[in-house]
Scaffold this motif. Structure first.
Motif: not given
Length: 283
Positions: A258, A253, A112-114, A166, A256, A190-192
């Motif tokens: 990060t 949501e 779930n990287i942004d 997400t 993340t 905010k997320g992948f």
């Protein structure tokens, strides 16, 4: 700032009628909106791979990075980790992302990287003149399969849902207004986020009529419901005569990668400081 300031000196070499034009115009419009709302152009980085889609970075006046084939996702992840304040938008083809780069895409969704991944899914290798890809239909006749492929296509959105993405959406290159909506929503998520664009290659696989007859926009769909998302994603599943849903299938949501990464670094730094204080006190 206006959209014209995003233009470059590079001559556009896409074929007339290519679906890439719609993606280019849609994303330029969205970037313009976001900059007008306060996001600085310096805090946007676009990443591309190898293929016809990749030329998009030549046509947008923003910070950009060309990656090698299949490596758009890890390059975008690295940029995001280096500077979490940057909006990173990756552009990849279906062969680029769902073939050589599939493992990277799955793990980016899992983490779930942004970052935002926009996939130019024309279901054919256009730059190398017509070979089949992971999303080409059974029986597709191309340069590498003159008698037709003997394998079924993958459902990339189903894979992304199972991997933990997400934000999952789909649009077509004949629906620029919906593309703008989906791109904006994906970039601000905010997320992948992944947007699969059924981007028509007029030269090697012209599917405009096919999509126009079968595509419809989701209405009354609960994008928070995993099972609803799964059912809608599997509705088409590349079956020839099935309807093709467009819109946002899933949105959730969650923390993340990060955020977790920098939280751990902060905690480690705090722990190191406390250890240093104890050591100095004991001397």
């Amino acid at each position: 700032m206006n959209q014209l300031s995003l233009g470059t000196y590079a001559q556009n070499t896409w074929c007339p009628g290519c679906g890439n034009f719609a993606i280019l115009n849609a994303v330029k419009s969205v970037i313009t909106e976001l900059v007008n709302e306060g996001l600085t152009i310096e805090n946007i980085v676009i990443v591309s791979g190898i293929g016809c889609h990749a030329k998009i970075v030549d046509y947008i006046n923003a910070n950009s990075f060309y990656s090698i084939h299949g490596r758009v996702t890890p390059a975008a992840e690295g940029i995001k980790l280096a500077n979490p304040n940057i909006k990173v938008i990756g552009f990849a083809g279906d062969g680029d992302a769902y073939g050589e780069g599939l493992e990277h895409l799955i793990f980016a969704a899992k983490r779930n990287i942004d970052i935002t991944m926009i996939i130019h899914n024309n279901r054919v290798y256009g730059l190398t003149t017509g070979q089949y890809t992971p999303t080409s239909p059974l029986g597709f006749r191309g340069r590498s399969t003159p008698e037709g492929t003997k394998e079924l296509p993958i459902n990339p959105l189903g894979l992304m849902l199972a991997a933990g993405a997400t934000f999952i959406a789909r649009g077509t290159s004949h629906g620029i207004e919906l593309l703008k909506k989906l791109f904006r929503e994906a970039i601000l998520h905010k997320g992948f986020a992944l947007v699969d664009c059924l981007q028509v290659c007029v030269t090697y696989y012209n599917m405009y009529e096919y999509y126009d007859k079968r595509a419809y926009e989701l209405k009354g769909h609960n994008a928070q419901d995993f099972n609803q998302a799964l059912n809608k994603i599997r509705e088409w599943d590349y079956n020839a005569d099935a309807p093709i849903a467009l819109g946002t299938f899933y949105k959730k949501e969650l923390p993340t990668f990060t955020e977790r990464f920098y939280q751990e670094k902060t905690q480690t730094k705090d722990t190191d400081s406390k250890i240093k204080e104890l050591l100095e006190a004991s001397i």
